[in-house]
Scaffold this active site. Structure first.
Site, PDB file in Angstrom:
ATOM      1  N   ARG A   1      10.958 -15.528   3.909  1.00 22.35           N
ATOM      2  CA  ARG A   1      11.362 -16.600   2.993  1.00 22.35           C
ATOM      3  C   ARG A   1      11.464 -17.943   3.689  1.00 22.35           C
ATOM      4  O   ARG A   1      11.718 -18.013   4.881  1.00 22.35           O
ATOM      5  CB  ARG A   1      12.731 -16.264   2.395  1.00 22.35           C
TER       6      ARG A   1
ATOM      7  N   LYS B   1      22.205 -14.564  -6.586  1.00 25.78           N
ATOM      8  CA  LYS B   1      22.155 -13.489  -7.582  1.00 25.78           C
ATOM      9  C   LYS B   1      23.552 -12.984  -7.958  1.00 25.78           C
ATOM     10  O   LYS B   1      23.808 -12.640  -9.102  1.00 25.78           O
ATOM     11  CB  LYS B   1      21.313 -12.328  -7.075  1.00 25.78           C
TER      12      LYS B   1
ATOM     13  N   CYS C   1       7.001 -12.662  -8.145  1.00 26.38           N
ATOM     14  CA  CYS C   1       5.885 -12.610  -9.103  1.00 26.38           C
ATOM     15  C   CYS C   1       5.367 -14.011  -9.411  1.00 26.38           C
ATOM     16  O   CYS C   1       4.686 -14.218 -10.411  1.00 26.38           O
ATOM     17  CB  CYS C   1       6.297 -11.922 -10.390  1.00 26.38           C
ATOM     18  N   GLY C   2       5.712 -14.978  -8.584  1.00 26.59           N
ATOM     19  CA  GLY C   2       5.117 -16.306  -8.734  1.00 26.59           C
ATOM     20  C   GLY C   2       5.961 -17.322  -9.477  1.00 26.59           C
ATOM     21  O   GLY C   2       5.429 -18.301  -9.990  1.00 26.59           O
TER      22      GLY C   2
ATOM     23  N   GLY D   1      19.778 -12.626  -1.176  1.00 26.01           N
ATOM     24  CA  GLY D   1      20.701 -12.406  -2.283  1.00 26.01           C
ATOM     25  C   GLY D   1      21.874 -11.500  -1.953  1.00 26.01           C
ATOM     26  O   GLY D   1      22.873 -11.484  -2.659  1.00 26.01           O
TER      27      GLY D   1
ATOM     28  N   HIS E   1      17.360 -15.203 -15.140  1.00 18.51           N
ATOM     29  CA  HIS E   1      16.506 -15.211 -13.945  1.00 18.51           C
ATOM     30  C   HIS E   1      15.224 -15.968 -14.286  1.00 18.51           C
ATOM     31  O   HIS E   1      14.166 -15.368 -14.440  1.00 18.51           O
ATOM     32  CB  HIS E   1      16.215 -13.755 -13.560  1.00 18.51           C
TER      33      HIS E   1
ATOM     34  N   TYR F   1      21.147 -10.955   4.634  1.00 24.21           N
ATOM     35  CA  TYR F   1      19.879 -11.453   4.093  1.00 24.21           C
ATOM     36  C   TYR F   1      19.959 -11.868   2.617  1.00 24.21           C
ATOM     37  O   TYR F   1      20.507 -11.156   1.782  1.00 24.21           O
ATOM     38  CB  TYR F   1      18.792 -10.376   4.220  1.00 24.21           C
TER      39      TYR F   1
ATOM     40  N   ARG G   1      16.909  -7.425  -0.788  1.00 27.63           N
ATOM     41  CA  ARG G   1      18.058  -7.038  -1.592  1.00 27.63           C
ATOM     42  C   ARG G   1      18.203  -5.520  -1.582  1.00 27.63           C
ATOM     43  O   ARG G   1      17.222  -4.797  -1.649  1.00 27.63           O
ATOM     44  CB  ARG G   1      17.874  -7.481  -3.040  1.00 27.63           C
TER      45      ARG G   1
ATOM     46  N   ASP H   1      14.236 -20.366  -9.898  1.00 31.39           N
ATOM     47  CA  ASP H   1      14.759 -18.999  -9.887  1.00 31.39           C
ATOM     48  C   ASP H   1      15.801 -18.697 -10.967  1.00 31.39           C
ATOM     49  O   ASP H   1      15.802 -17.614 -11.511  1.00 31.39           O
ATOM     50  CB  ASP H   1      15.352 -18.684  -8.510  1.00 31.39           C
TER      51      ASP H   1
ATOM     52  N   SER I   1      11.356 -10.896  -9.227  1.00 31.63           N
ATOM     53  CA  SER I   1      11.264 -11.481  -7.887  1.00 31.63           C
ATOM     54  C   SER I   1       9.853 -11.325  -7.337  1.00 31.63           C
ATOM     55  O   SER I   1       9.225 -10.276  -7.515  1.00 31.63           O
ATOM     56  CB  SER I   1      12.233 -10.785  -6.946  1.00 31.63           C
TER      57      SER I   1
ATOM     58  N   ARG J   1       4.009  -8.513 -13.439  1.00 31.68           N
ATOM     59  CA  ARG J   1       2.810  -8.184 -12.689  1.00 31.68           C
ATOM     60  C   ARG J   1       2.271  -6.911 -13.317  1.00 31.68           C
ATOM     61  O   ARG J   1       2.819  -5.843 -13.101  1.00 31.68           O
ATOM     62  CB  ARG J   1       3.266  -7.934 -11.252  1.00 31.68           C
TER      63      ARG J   1
ATOM     64  N   ASN K   1       8.525 -10.023   2.482  1.00 37.49           N
ATOM     65  CA  ASN K   1       9.618 -10.744   1.816  1.00 37.49           C
ATOM     66  C   ASN K   1      10.172 -11.855   2.713  1.00 37.49           C
ATOM     67  O   ASN K   1      11.317 -12.274   2.572  1.00 37.49           O
ATOM     68  CB  ASN K   1      10.741  -9.776   1.416  1.00 37.49           C
TER      69      ASN K   1
ATOM     70  N   GLY L   1      -3.174 -23.214 -10.244  1.00 37.76           N
ATOM     71  CA  GLY L   1      -3.365 -24.455 -10.996  1.00 37.76           C
ATOM     72  C   GLY L   1      -3.968 -24.243 -12.377  1.00 37.76           C
ATOM     73  O   GLY L   1      -3.717 -25.009 -13.317  1.00 37.76           O
TER      74      GLY L   1
HETATM   75  O1  SAT Z   1      17.017 -12.230  -2.105  1.00 37.20           O
HETATM   76  S1  SAT Z   1      17.058 -12.830  -3.449  1.00 37.20           S
HETATM   77  O2  SAT Z   1      17.545 -11.854  -4.419  1.00 37.20           O
HETATM   78  O3  SAT Z   1      17.918 -13.984  -3.467  1.00 37.20           O
HETATM   79  C1  SAT Z   1      15.495 -13.367  -3.883  1.00 37.20           C
HETATM   80  C2  SAT Z   1      14.891 -12.648  -5.022  1.00 37.20           C
HETATM   81  O4  SAT Z   1      14.623 -11.445  -4.908  1.00 37.20           O
HETATM   82  O5  SAT Z   1      14.651 -13.264  -6.073  1.00 37.20           O
HETATM   83 MN    MN Z   2      14.786 -14.368  -7.984  1.00 36.73          MN
END
Ligand code: SAT
Ligand code: MN
Length: 589
Positions: free
Chosen positions: A377, A218, A262-263, A211, A238, A209, A70, A285, A260, A408, A375, A502
């Protein structure tokens, strides 16, 4: 011109206007069918954009090395008044931005097909659902939107029957002359991701790419939707949505906001380490939520798929994700194996021999950097998730009983804290900060404020957004409990204190039982901490637990000082109620 004419004149005019401006070689209205999808992949393969993988129905794509995340610096909120965009967004006067866009988009689609994508954010028929039309010159966007949204004929029919939609115009910004060969990943150095909150339009130029280009995500579901939510009294967040079931079969739903990478995807489909507990995934998301007439908060996931971070995903960290992507997945910017499958850092301990990296080079461990971009995906339908929640398609949505904030943070923030009340929870959300990740262009690892994990996604003044959160509390509403978690606290040697993945189910279990008033909490200045966490079977040293739950008063006082400074950014839009909460927190410490 498209023939026959569409019944929906807004759509007809939009298509004509963009066709005239962008001068594409033809127009394709997407129906979402299998044959159309196949055609898109043929086009992508022919242009050298994609490689068919040795994995059922799956494809490999490599982006331009400059178009991998992004672009927040080129993302704009063009409200009539600058003040309405607030200090956290780039603002530009709408009429001047329109002039700029007209210039950029003039003949931008020359030599390309213009795709018209009708899509739905949310289950068709839900009162929370909204429709969109994305016009794009990228077949890669078409194949991704088909997975990430409910796309095609059914939505077009609803729009033809009068339903409103949010228009989004997207071009990769690389017109083709007849003699030119297309690049595998067309894009433009100049990038503009533009939102007009009042007229509710999106214009995106130059990037293909994530978002930046999949405008349902987004741009619509957060930036534009947050302004709709403010005006119509709902919430666009979010947040992942998960269902948690105890061994007795009782179930509660949680929504959790993390920045984004962070799990969120990992937590949304956690395989609990504690016997008898189950987690099901509604979304990973984005959550759209609204209080119902019964006073409960209901949430839908507007999306239809996951656009998940690949690196770090493994059988150990997220076995359900690994199963989800076994087939019909798109992999972007990961590494390619010799037998045409995928690999990324963290998938297995050792990298396979003869890897081709995300830049297309034969890869050797060491000086070449990671084989897959941090990043990188996967795009995959949520319906393939082994723990897909049966209510993810429910037009009612799911009732949310707990809200979780997280980030984080290597220091300070304990494993879990429960807020005293709604306003205190809102302060927790507003105070969120996190170390930056590769999901956005920027300084990786630097701590930045990211209120509600919405910093890059709030379509209006963040101070007004805080107030909108506070306004949600009403007498006749059953307010969810609010928790803050931090899976990422480290010891003095820099090792993570908490095993995570877990094991996070243990923390969720505590929240579940707190909501039912079944377990006790210890009152501390910063909030309520577990008296006891279920740690059966987990070999955790007592001193580790102490460190995980340590309330470092000095550290917090310093943090608050810094927060007070940060909040002055919002000037008089920073809500009085949050000022009071912050003052109370300070005096408790
Ligand atoms: O590229 S996106 O913004 O869709 C993914 C993200 O950063 O959460
Ligand atoms: Mn996101």
């Amino acid at each position: 011109m498209i023939n026959p004419k569409l019944k929906n004149t807004k759509l007809q005019h939009l298509i004509e206007e963009i066709q005239t401006l962008c001068n594409p070689k033809d127009i394709h209205i997407c129906d979402g069918s299998d044959s159309e999808n196949q055609l898109m992949w043929e086009i992508l393969e022919q242009s050298g954009s994609s490689i068919k993988l040795n994995r059922e129905g799956s494809w490999y794509v490599r982006s331009d090395p400059d178009d991998v995340a992004r672009v927040e610096a080129s993302t704009y909120i063009c409200s009539e008044k600058e003040e309405d965009a607030g200090p956290t967004n780039n603002w530009f006067a709408p009429h001047l931005m329109k002039e700029k866009l007209i210039e950029l988009f003039t003949k931008a689609m020359q030599g390309r097909t213009m795709y018209v994508i009708p899509y739905s954010m949310g289950p068709v028929g839900s009162k929370l659902t909204r429709y969109g039309i994305e016009i794009t010159d990228s077949p890669y966007v078409v194949v991704n939107m088909r997975i990430m949204t409910r796309m095609g004929g059914e939505v077009l029919e609803a729009i033809e029957n009068g339903a409103d939609f949010i228009p989004g115009i997207h071009s990769v910004g690389q017109p083709l002359t007849s003699s030119e060969r297309d690049s595998p990943w067309p894009c433009n150095k100049t990038k503009y991701i533009v939102h007009f909150p009042e007229t509710r339009e999106i214009w995106s130029f130059g990037s293909g790419y994530g978002g930046n280009a999949l405008l349902g995500k987004k741009c619509f579901a957060l930036r534009i939707a947050s302004t709709m939510a403010r005006d119509e009294d709902w919430m666009a967040e979010h947040m992942l949505i998960l269902g948690l079931e105890n061994p007795e079969g009782e179930k509660k739903y949680f929504a959790a906001a993390f920045p984004s990478a962070c799990g969120k995807t990992n937590l949304a489909m956690t395989l609990p380490s504690i016997p008898g507990w189950k987690i099901t995934c509604v979304g990973d998301d984005i959550a759209w939520m609204q209080f119902g007439a019964d006073g409960k908060l209901y949430a839908i996931n507007p999306e239809n798929g996951y656009f998940g971070v690949a690196p770090g995903t493994s059988d150990l960290t997220n076995p359900n994700a690994i199963k989800t992507i076994e087939k019909n997945a798109i992999f972007t910017n990961v590494a390619l194996t010799e037998d045409k499958d995928v690999w990324w850092e963290g998938m297995t301990e050792k990298a396979p021999e003869n890897l081709t990296d995300w830049k297309g080079r034969l890869w050797k461990f060491g000086t070449m950097g990671p084989a897959s971009h941090p990043n990188a995906r996967f795009t995959v339908s949520m319906r393939q998730c082994p723990v897909f929640d049966p209510k993810a398609d429910d037009v009612q949505g799911v009732p949310i009983e707990g809200i979780i904030f997280g980030g984080r943070r290597s220091t300070l923030a304990p494993l879990v804290v429960e807020s005293f009340n709604w306003a205190h929870g809102v302060l927790q959300g507003a105070s969120q900060s996190s170390e930056m990740t590769a999901a956005a262009k920027g300084n990786i690892g630097a701590l930045r404020h990211d209120p509600f994990a919405m910093l890059p996604f709030c379509g209006y003044h963040m101070g007004d957004y805080f107030q909108h959160w506070l306004n949600q509390e009403k007498d006749n509403r059953k307010m969810p409990k609010i928790f803050t978690v931090n899976w990422f606290r480290k010891d003095a040697k820099g090792q993570f204190l908490w095993p995570g993945f877990g094991e996070n189910a243990r923390v969720l279990k505590w929240m579940f039982e707190r909501i039912d008033n079944k377990v006790e909490a210890t009152q501390t200045p910063i909030g309520l901490l577990p008296k006891k966490l279920d740690l059966t079977g987990l070999n955790l040293q007592k001193n580790v637990l102490d460190q995980l739950f340590k309330v470092d008063r000095e550290g917090y006082l310093k943090d608050i000082e810094e927060l007070e400074k940060y909040f002055t950014l919002y000037k008089d839009k920073f809500p009085e109620k949050l000022k009071t909460q912050l003052a109370q927190l300070k005096s408790r410490l």
